[in-house]
Design an enzyme around this catalytic site. Structure first.
Site, PDB file in Angstrom:
ATOM      1  N   GLY A  71     -38.673  36.327 -17.040  1.00 50.55           N
ATOM      2  CA  GLY A  71     -37.857  35.146 -16.774  1.00 50.55           C
ATOM      3  C   GLY A  71     -38.562  34.178 -15.833  1.00 50.55           C
ATOM      4  O   GLY A  71     -38.495  32.952 -16.022  1.00 50.55           O
ATOM      5  N   SER A  72     -39.242  34.725 -14.836  1.00 50.66           N
ATOM      6  CA  SER A  72     -39.949  33.868 -13.881  1.00 50.66           C
ATOM      7  C   SER A  72     -41.007  33.027 -14.592  1.00 50.66           C
ATOM      8  O   SER A  72     -41.185  31.843 -14.297  1.00 50.66           O
ATOM      9  CB  SER A  72     -40.644  34.712 -12.798  1.00 50.66           C
ATOM     10  OG  SER A  72     -39.699  35.504 -12.121  1.00 50.66           O
ATOM     11  N   ASN A 151     -27.247  34.366  -9.857  1.00 50.90           N
ATOM     12  CA  ASN A 151     -27.508  35.805  -9.834  1.00 50.90           C
ATOM     13  C   ASN A 151     -26.834  36.520  -8.677  1.00 50.90           C
ATOM     14  O   ASN A 151     -26.554  37.706  -8.751  1.00 50.90           O
ATOM     15  CB  ASN A 151     -29.013  36.069  -9.788  1.00 50.90           C
ATOM     16  CG  ASN A 151     -29.738  35.198  -8.780  1.00 50.90           C
ATOM     17  OD1 ASN A 151     -29.678  33.975  -8.846  1.00 50.90           O
ATOM     18  ND2 ASN A 151     -30.409  35.828  -7.837  1.00 50.90           N
ATOM     19  N   GLN A 179     -29.397  35.102 -16.073  1.00 50.64           N
ATOM     20  CA  GLN A 179     -28.201  35.935 -15.849  1.00 50.64           C
ATOM     21  C   GLN A 179     -27.119  35.695 -16.903  1.00 50.64           C
ATOM     22  O   GLN A 179     -26.186  36.480 -17.024  1.00 50.64           O
ATOM     23  CB  GLN A 179     -27.610  35.653 -14.460  1.00 50.64           C
ATOM     24  CG  GLN A 179     -28.478  36.122 -13.310  1.00 50.64           C
ATOM     25  CD  GLN A 179     -28.560  37.646 -13.187  1.00 50.64           C
ATOM     26  OE1 GLN A 179     -27.690  38.384 -13.649  1.00 50.64           O
ATOM     27  NE2 GLN A 179     -29.619  38.121 -12.565  1.00 50.64           N
ATOM     28  N   SER A 199     -34.656  36.576 -19.920  1.00 55.39           N
ATOM     29  CA  SER A 199     -35.471  37.748 -19.601  1.00 55.39           C
ATOM     30  C   SER A 199     -34.813  38.994 -20.182  1.00 55.39           C
ATOM     31  O   SER A 199     -33.642  39.262 -19.898  1.00 55.39           O
ATOM     32  CB  SER A 199     -35.580  37.854 -18.080  1.00 55.39           C
ATOM     33  OG  SER A 199     -36.414  38.921 -17.737  1.00 55.39           O
ATOM     34  N   ALA A 200     -35.571  39.759 -20.984  1.00 53.04           N
ATOM     35  CA  ALA A 200     -34.976  40.868 -21.743  1.00 53.04           C
ATOM     36  C   ALA A 200     -34.361  41.961 -20.875  1.00 53.04           C
ATOM     37  O   ALA A 200     -33.361  42.574 -21.253  1.00 53.04           O
ATOM     38  CB  ALA A 200     -36.036  41.482 -22.654  1.00 53.04           C
ATOM     39  N   HIS A 201     -34.941  42.201 -19.678  1.00 49.11           N
ATOM     40  CA  HIS A 201     -34.466  43.362 -18.910  1.00 49.11           C
ATOM     41  C   HIS A 201     -33.088  43.154 -18.287  1.00 49.11           C
ATOM     42  O   HIS A 201     -32.520  44.078 -17.700  1.00 49.11           O
ATOM     43  CB  HIS A 201     -35.505  43.789 -17.864  1.00 49.11           C
ATOM     44  CG  HIS A 201     -35.626  42.892 -16.664  1.00 49.11           C
ATOM     45  ND1 HIS A 201     -35.073  43.215 -15.443  1.00 49.11           N
ATOM     46  CD2 HIS A 201     -36.240  41.708 -16.490  1.00 49.11           C
ATOM     47  CE1 HIS A 201     -35.372  42.257 -14.568  1.00 49.11           C
ATOM     48  NE2 HIS A 201     -36.074  41.331 -15.179  1.00 49.11           N
ATOM     49  N   THR A 237     -52.760  38.086 -25.948  1.00 47.64           N
ATOM     50  CA  THR A 237     -52.234  38.933 -27.023  1.00 47.64           C
ATOM     51  C   THR A 237     -50.775  39.272 -26.741  1.00 47.64           C
ATOM     52  O   THR A 237     -50.431  39.681 -25.636  1.00 47.64           O
ATOM     53  CB  THR A 237     -53.089  40.220 -27.137  1.00 47.64           C
ATOM     54  OG1 THR A 237     -54.423  39.812 -27.392  1.00 47.64           O
ATOM     55  CG2 THR A 237     -52.591  41.135 -28.239  1.00 47.64           C
ATOM     56  N   CYS A 325     -33.936  41.854   4.393  1.00 45.38           N
ATOM     57  CA  CYS A 325     -34.224  42.335   5.735  1.00 45.38           C
ATOM     58  C   CYS A 325     -35.731  42.378   5.958  1.00 45.38           C
ATOM     59  O   CYS A 325     -36.443  43.078   5.263  1.00 45.38           O
ATOM     60  CB  CYS A 325     -33.644  43.733   5.893  1.00 45.38           C
ATOM     61  SG  CYS A 325     -33.342  44.150   7.584  1.00 45.38           S
TER      62      CYS A 325
END
Ligand code: PLP
Length: 391
Positions: A71-72, A151, A179, A199-201, A237, A325
């Site tokens: 996605g990035s 997100n 998202q 993004s697939a994940h 590729t 953090c």
């Protein structure tokens, strides 16, 4: 330990059906999709079938889909690609203060190259203001980029209306839908979208593969110099197995969309209702109505979300907090800051993102643990003790 996973906005497990379709493309069908012989053509065909599946969901042409590495990368390709190809026309881009770092940092990089970026404010629920958007447009504006859904807090932006404004002013409109894809129906023409990232994940597909929709005629520069792959826009590729997985995952997600959304919405509302009823001094962040079905972002006053997250982890529960953090100092999230939360409320945020495999029993387990841990953390919280004394 049996894991209770409530972090589907971070990533999801690859579905069995998706994995099954991918496996032959790691070994049996290993041909390079650019090769002209039989096993190359098999890879190419599988890739083009995936492209068609993505196009079916977005209601666009398969030739308008470009596969990427994540996605990035899709965000970078859209924003930098449009910026570089249209810099003769103007150097101004409009985005929002609550974008994912994939968009914000891409815009920051362009600022260093002389582009001017307007970061739109959002209201207390995370919505952009359409009149602020329209007022920000100048004769140098070449791109508007507004995320479909946030997100962290799940707020769904008025994309159709923003797209219409962009169209009226003849400006390209990009949306980071990382998202939203897999959760919301998206029709690129209805929403006046020129470019869209996914993004697939995030929808039960594999990590390391994404896609960019770019409307025919949109001028954008190639992202990765190299071979002629992806119509000369992204050399390298192709990740055929990943692309096959993305195609299968998006197809399944949209076949089951209504059922999936009903389930997630029910579980999310049940979680929010229980927390509101059973835990004092909390605040639900984001919109009550226009939010992603699986997202619940709640601030627990007088404690750190990070501490709550770590203690939940000991119970086998995976969640996310609203702060990053670093060296022991919690920095409130830019999204929670943008919606106007003071640091002490922002730092108490916990994001629960519900997914396909979650059950009501798991939500009950989550709520019971949150109740216990919040009580325990507050008992040692100086700010809580002070608050109680002052009552
Ligand atoms: N945009 C949004 C809104 C996201 O939530 C994410 C990931 O969390 C990304 C972009 C980046 O996607 P990827 O992890 O595939 O690079």
């Amino acid at each position: 330990m049996n894991i209770k996973y409530f972090d589907h906005a971070a990533t999801t497990a690859v579905r069995e059906e998706v994995l099954k379709e991918m496996i032959p493309y790691f070994s049996l069908n290993y041909g390079n999709a650019s090769s002209l012989y039989g096993i190359g053509r098999i890879s190419k065909k599988a890739m083009e079938e995936s492209r068609q599946k993505v196009a079916n969901v977005l209601h666009c042409e398969p030739s308008e889909i470009y596969f990427t590495g994540c996605g990035s990368e899709s965000d970078n390709m859209a924003i930098k690609g449009v910026a570089m190809a249209n810099k003769e026309k103007g150097n101004h881009i409009i985005t929002t203060k609550i974008e994912h770092p994939a968009v914000i940092n891409t815009c920051k990089a362009l600022e260093r190259d002389g582009f001017e970026i307007t970061y739109l404010n959002v209201d207390s629920e995370g919505f952009i203001c359409l009149s602020e958007l329209e007022n920000a447009i100048t004769d140098k504006t070449i791109l508007i980029s507004i995320m479909f859904a946030n997100n962290e807090i799940g707020t769904i932006e008025p994309i159709r209306e923003a797209g219409l404004i962009a169209k009226k002013h003849n400006i390209y409109f990009h949306t980071d839908a990382v998202q939203a894809i897999g959760n919301l129906p998206i029709h690129v023409d209805d929403f006046h979208i020129d470019l869209l990232s996914m993004s697939a994940h995030k929808f039960y597909g594999p990590k390391g593969v994404g896609a960019l929709y770019a409307r025919t005629g949109v001028k954008f520069e190639r992202f990765l110099d190299g071979g002629h792959q992806e119509k000369n826009k992204r050399g390298g590729t192709e990740n055929v197995a990943g692309i096959v997985g993305l195609g299968k995952a998006i197809e399944l997600a949209y076949q089951e969309l209504d059922e999936y959304n009903d389930k997630l919405t029910r579980l999310r509302d049940y979680y929010i209702q229980r927390i509101e009823k059973e835990v004092p001094y909390i605040k639900v962040n984001g919109s009550r109505t226009k939010r992603l079905p699986g997202n619940a972002n709640i601030s627990f006053q007088f404690i750190e979300g990070e501490s709550l997250l770590l203690k939940l982890d000991l119970k086998g529960i995976c969640t996310s907090s609203g702060s990053a953090c670093s060296s022991g100092e919690a920095t409130p999230s830019h999204v929670l800051t943008a919606i106007g939360l003071p640091a002490e409320i922002a730092n108490g945020a916990l994001r629960v993102s519900i997914g396909a495999e979650n059950t009501k029993e798991e939500i009950d387990y989550l709520v019971e643990n949150i109740k216990q841990i919040v009580e325990q953390l507050r008992s040692i919280s100086p700010s809580y003790q002070e608050f109680i004394k002052g009552k």
